[in-house]
Design a protein around this motif. Structure first.
Motif, mmCIF file in Angstrom:
data_model
loop_
_atom_site.group_PDB
_atom_site.id
_atom_site.type_symbol
_atom_site.label_atom_id
_atom_site.label_comp_id
_atom_site.label_asym_id
_atom_site.label_seq_id
_atom_site.Cartn_x
_atom_site.Cartn_y
_atom_site.Cartn_z
ATOM 1 N N VAL A 196 3.350 -23.911 16.721
ATOM 2 C CA VAL A 196 4.642 -23.891 17.398
ATOM 3 C C VAL A 196 4.499 -23.086 18.682
ATOM 4 O O VAL A 196 3.901 -21.996 18.677
ATOM 5 C CB VAL A 196 5.737 -23.267 16.501
ATOM 6 C CG1 VAL A 196 7.041 -23.113 17.278
ATOM 7 C CG2 VAL A 196 5.954 -24.126 15.259
ATOM 8 N N ILE A 197 5.048 -23.612 19.775
ATOM 9 C CA ILE A 197 5.000 -22.928 21.063
ATOM 10 C C ILE A 197 6.431 -22.694 21.534
ATOM 11 O O ILE A 197 7.161 -23.651 21.836
ATOM 12 C CB ILE A 197 4.225 -23.747 22.112
ATOM 13 C CG1 ILE A 197 2.863 -24.165 21.558
ATOM 14 C CG2 ILE A 197 4.050 -22.945 23.393
ATOM 15 C CD1 ILE A 197 2.185 -25.231 22.365
ATOM 16 N N GLY A 198 6.832 -21.434 21.600
ATOM 17 C CA GLY A 198 8.183 -21.082 22.016
ATOM 18 C C GLY A 198 8.251 -20.826 23.510
ATOM 19 O O GLY A 198 7.806 -19.784 23.997
ATOM 20 N N CYS A 199 8.804 -21.797 24.226
ATOM 21 C CA CYS A 199 9.039 -21.667 25.674
ATOM 22 C C CYS A 199 10.545 -21.703 25.900
ATOM 23 O O CYS A 199 11.043 -22.364 26.821
ATOM 24 C CB CYS A 199 8.351 -22.801 26.427
ATOM 25 S SG CYS A 199 6.595 -23.001 26.067
ATOM 26 N N ASP A 200 11.277 -20.998 25.037
ATOM 27 C CA ASP A 200 12.739 -21.127 24.985
ATOM 28 C C ASP A 200 13.473 -19.982 25.661
ATOM 29 O O ASP A 200 14.595 -19.631 25.297
ATOM 30 C CB ASP A 200 13.211 -21.296 23.539
ATOM 31 C CG ASP A 200 12.624 -20.274 22.564
ATOM 32 O OD1 ASP A 200 11.593 -19.659 22.880
ATOM 33 O OD2 ASP A 200 13.186 -20.100 21.479
ATOM 34 N N GLY A 201 12.866 -19.398 26.687
ATOM 35 C CA GLY A 201 13.582 -18.505 27.581
ATOM 36 C C GLY A 201 13.754 -17.081 27.090
ATOM 37 O O GLY A 201 13.281 -16.678 26.020
ATOM 38 N N ALA A 202 14.460 -16.291 27.926
ATOM 39 C CA ALA A 202 14.589 -14.857 27.679
ATOM 40 C C ALA A 202 15.355 -14.539 26.403
ATOM 41 O O ALA A 202 15.216 -13.452 25.846
ATOM 42 C CB ALA A 202 15.257 -14.189 28.876
ATOM 43 N N ARG A 203 16.173 -15.481 25.922
ATOM 44 C CA ARG A 203 16.905 -15.276 24.667
ATOM 45 C C ARG A 203 16.235 -16.031 23.523
ATOM 46 O O ARG A 203 16.891 -16.519 22.611
ATOM 47 C CB ARG A 203 18.355 -15.720 24.835
ATOM 48 C CG ARG A 203 19.093 -14.931 25.910
ATOM 49 C CD ARG A 203 20.521 -15.408 26.076
ATOM 50 N NE ARG A 203 21.207 -14.668 27.131
ATOM 51 C CZ ARG A 203 22.465 -14.890 27.503
ATOM 52 N NH1 ARG A 203 23.162 -15.851 26.920
ATOM 53 N NH2 ARG A 203 23.013 -14.172 28.465
ATOM 54 N N SER A 204 14.949 -16.106 23.559
ATOM 55 C CA SER A 204 14.138 -16.937 22.671
ATOM 56 C C SER A 204 14.407 -16.715 21.185
ATOM 57 O O SER A 204 14.278 -15.599 20.670
ATOM 58 C CB SER A 204 12.658 -16.662 22.951
ATOM 59 O OG SER A 204 11.837 -17.265 21.980
ATOM 60 N N ALA A 341 10.118 -16.167 27.503
ATOM 61 C CA ALA A 341 10.221 -15.734 26.112
ATOM 62 C C ALA A 341 9.436 -14.461 25.858
ATOM 63 O O ALA A 341 9.742 -13.719 24.913
ATOM 64 C CB ALA A 341 9.737 -16.842 25.170
ATOM 65 N N CYS A 342 8.428 -14.184 26.698
ATOM 66 C CA CYS A 342 7.611 -12.983 26.459
ATOM 67 C C CYS A 342 7.475 -12.080 27.674
ATOM 68 O O CYS A 342 6.948 -10.971 27.549
ATOM 69 C CB CYS A 342 6.231 -13.359 25.924
ATOM 70 S SG CYS A 342 5.339 -14.606 26.859
ATOM 71 N N HIS A 343 7.923 -12.509 28.854
ATOM 72 C CA HIS A 343 7.914 -11.602 30.010
ATOM 73 C C HIS A 343 8.983 -12.047 31.008
ATOM 74 O O HIS A 343 9.118 -13.215 31.329
ATOM 75 C CB HIS A 343 6.537 -11.532 30.671
ATOM 76 C CG HIS A 343 5.945 -12.870 31.035
ATOM 77 N ND1 HIS A 343 6.288 -13.575 32.165
ATOM 78 C CD2 HIS A 343 5.012 -13.626 30.402
ATOM 79 C CE1 HIS A 343 5.591 -14.702 32.215
ATOM 80 N NE2 HIS A 343 4.811 -14.756 31.159
ATOM 81 N N THR A 344 9.763 -11.096 31.491
ATOM 82 C CA THR A 344 10.795 -11.372 32.491
ATOM 83 C C THR A 344 10.673 -10.373 33.630
ATOM 84 O O THR A 344 10.183 -9.254 33.450
ATOM 85 C CB THR A 344 12.209 -11.287 31.894
ATOM 86 O OG1 THR A 344 12.447 -9.947 31.430
ATOM 87 C CG2 THR A 344 12.374 -12.253 30.725
#
Length: 632
Positions: A196-204, A341-344
């Motif tokens: 599974v690859i979570g590319c679902d943004g800052a509120r992942s 999802a992991c850096h902003t």
């Protein structure tokens, strides 16, 4: 671009023949990509090229994004898009940034004046420019690419992810609970996936399900963003401009199409804990702030297609996958997070979208190698090991650069300002970083030591392969060597000839080609599946020192004129010579040792993995033996 290998087929060559997609055993998909942003779209486009890998691609939005969000495309990102065959679209449609212009207060602090200008990207950093294209268009390019792929992959919209469950049993699939938003009354379902690859943004949701959180500090500073069609007397409205006015900062980013511009407007400091800011900020208040910052020039919006505001903050997670530090090395990761999802970070450096796509470009080929059996699952640990330090470096850079664009000195006590001349100087100093070409992976499983770096000093190990102009031998086409690199999961072996002619028995290049093609110890023989084309895993390219008029294709060793495909056709595009007519001798440009030659090993994500002597057969085999499975 090559086609017709398997026979003539009329029509658009970008639309490849559809392949039989892999059946999902017991309803388990190989890869589930979550999030239709840039990071998710890029890895989905990568995986769509592999019919033997089953992939699903889901997005919470009910339709594709049409506008807003990121738009700066760094030189390095255009290089990546070239591997997908999309660089020409970017360059044709996008606004090309050539200069950055700096503005500061006039002598009376009554308004702004132009204080200088610099090249936006220093000469020679890349053959591609820095361009501006809206994020929605980049995603459209990638979705179109995957739709034309052998698997015809497409995103599934309106799929809300509720939870991700990673079982203790490493052989059991990951469970992803989803709800289809656009179907009223639809019950929750569980998608089972090997990865599974979570590319679902800052509120992942994926990140939260792993028990991870974004950590960092807000900078308590707000900026408004406008995409605007306007009437203005500001003379540099169609040039990238950084303005430090008496009342704050403003950045002008011309957009594609000739009329649209993006403005980043300084809204000032934010009180810690102020939760009413978003309610108070309107597009009208951002426009009024922009008018003050443009003074004495007029600024009248005619249409504002999109606007937003953000508070500057830099955050990242402790890791980018589901394996804790205590477990690392005892099991391989199955869930990954990428991008926001992991850096902003802030939008000031224009790196967020670019680095997010570099995350998944790093991961995609590794997943393909594992799922196709070419590498063990332990290869996937290198994603976190390589990308987390890159994200931290970006955050450190962004923290300082955001203050520079605010007109503040990040190295001095709070409140000390920078002149526009100092800002301009700092902008030039960080040019390689903002172009996206400063990443350097240290020695590791996938990156060799620099023992032989002197043979090709222009190809630093761990950094991206810096292309240069060559002439293709067979048809004398002038082109960039790096443009043969496609996003297809293959390794590139660029063999630069030694001083002996390729026709000579003493040619080290010829001896290398013979070894790779014939020896039982050859990594090409050991790690290429039986029955596959000889370049299915390793794409070997030879670069000769002679001009194209001094040698014929028939003089080449068989590896550089291979027979491929079901029809047994010869591939004439493996050998190159220097671009003498253009004055661009790649041996001089990239510091290749003319006497000894060099073998430059390049990863599927375009990073230099190793530089070796042409006769370092043992070292070459040992390097690939570290992370490849025997398939020959």
């Amino acid at each position: 671009m090559q086609f017709f290998l398997e026979g003539f087929r009329p029509g658009d060559p970008d639309v490849r023949p559809e392949a039989a997609r892999k059946a999902e055993a017991s309803g388990v998909v190989d890869v589930l990509v979550i999030g239709n942003g840039p990071a998710g779209s890029l890895i989905a486009a990568q995986l769509a090229e592999f019919p033997h890998i089953s992939t699903r691609f889901i997005e919470r939005r009910e339709t594709a994004m049409m506008q807003g969000q990121a738009d700066g495309v760094a030189c390095r990102t255009v290089e990546m898009f070239n591997a997908f065959g999309l660089a020409e679209k970017l360059n044709r449609e996008g606004y090309r940034v050539t200069e950055t212009v700096f503005w500061g207060p006039d002598e009376q602090n009554a308004g702004i004046v132009r204080t200088g200008r610099v090249l936006d990207t220093a000469e020679g950093i890349s053959e591609f420019p820095h361009v501006i294209v809206n994020q929605a268009r980049l995603q459209h390019y990638l979705v179109e690419k995957m739709g034309n792929s052998p698997t015809r992959l497409q995103p599934e919209f309106g799929m809300d992810v509720l939870d991700v469950t990673v079982p203790d049993d490493p052989s059991a699939p990951v469970g992803v609970t989803v709800r289809q938003l656009n179907v009223p009354g639809q019950p929750e379902t569980v998608i089972q996936a090997r990865y599974v690859i979570g590319c679902d943004g800052a509120r992942s949701t994926v990140r939260r399900s792993l028990g991870l959180e974004l950590k960092g500090d807000p900078q308590h500073h707000a900026w408004g963003v406008l995409d605007v069609l306007c009437e203005t007397t500001f003379p540099d409205i169609r040039r990238k401009s950084i303005i430090v006015a008496p009342t704050g900062g403003l950045a002008v980013i011309p957009r594609e199409g000739g009329y649209l511009n993006r403005l980043y407007v300084d809204l000032g400091e934010v009180e810690p804990g102020d939760r009413t800011l978003r309610e108070r900020v309107t597009k009208e208040s951002i426009v009024e702030a922009a008018k003050r910052l443009f003074a004495p020039y007029s600024f009248e919006p005619k249409e504002i297609p999109w606007w937003s505001m953000y508070e500057v903050a830099q955050r990242r997670t402790d890791r980018f996958d589901d394996v804790s530090d205590e477990e690392r090395g005892t099991r391989s990761p199955r869930v990954f997070i990428a991008g926001d999802a992991c850096h902003t970070h802030s939008a000031k450096a224009g790196q967020g979208m670019n680095v997010s796509m570099q995350d998944t470009f790093n991961l995609g080929w590794k997943l393909a190698a594992v799922l196709e059996g070419r590498s063990p699952a332990s290869l996937l640990d290198t994603y976190n090991a390589e990308r987390q330090p890159v994200a931290q470096g970006l955050i450190d850079f962004d923290r300082d650069w955001a203050r520079v664009v605010d007109g503040k000195n990040p190295d001095a006590p709070e409140g000390e300002g920078l002149s526009t001349q100092e800002i301009r100087s700092r902008f030039q100093d960080v040019g390689r970083f903002t172009a996206g070409v400063a990443t350097c992976y240290p020695p590791s499983l996938l990156v060799g030591e620099d023992t032989h770096q002197k043979l090709a000093v222009g190809y630093p190990i761990g950094m991206r392969f810096h292309s240069a102009q060559v002439t293709r031998l067979a048809d004398t086409r002038r082109m960039h060597l790096g443009h043969v690199h496609q996003a297809d999961g293959r390794w590139r072996l660029y063999a630069f000839a030694d001083g002996a002619p390729i026709t000579s028995d003493s040619s080290r290049l010829r001896a290398l080609c013979d070894f790779l093609a014939e020896s039982e110890e050859s990594p090409v023989r050991r790690f290429t599946p039986a029955g596959a084309d000889i370049d299915a895993v390793f794409d070997v390219r030879g670069v000769l020192q002679q001009s194209h008029g001094e040698i014929d294709p028939d003089d080449l060793p068989s590896l550089l004129l291979p027979v491929k495909g079901s029809l047994g056709l010869r591939d004439y595009e493996k050998a190159f010579t220097p671009d003498i007519n253009g004055g661009q001798d790649i041996f001089d440009l990239r510091g290749i040792d003319r006497e000894q030659g060099a073998l430059v090993v390049v990863r599927p994500d375009q990073y230099v993995a190793h530089v070796l002597p042409l006769d370092a057969y043992g070292e070459l085999g040992a390097f690939f033996g570290r992370f490849m499975n025997l398939l020959g």
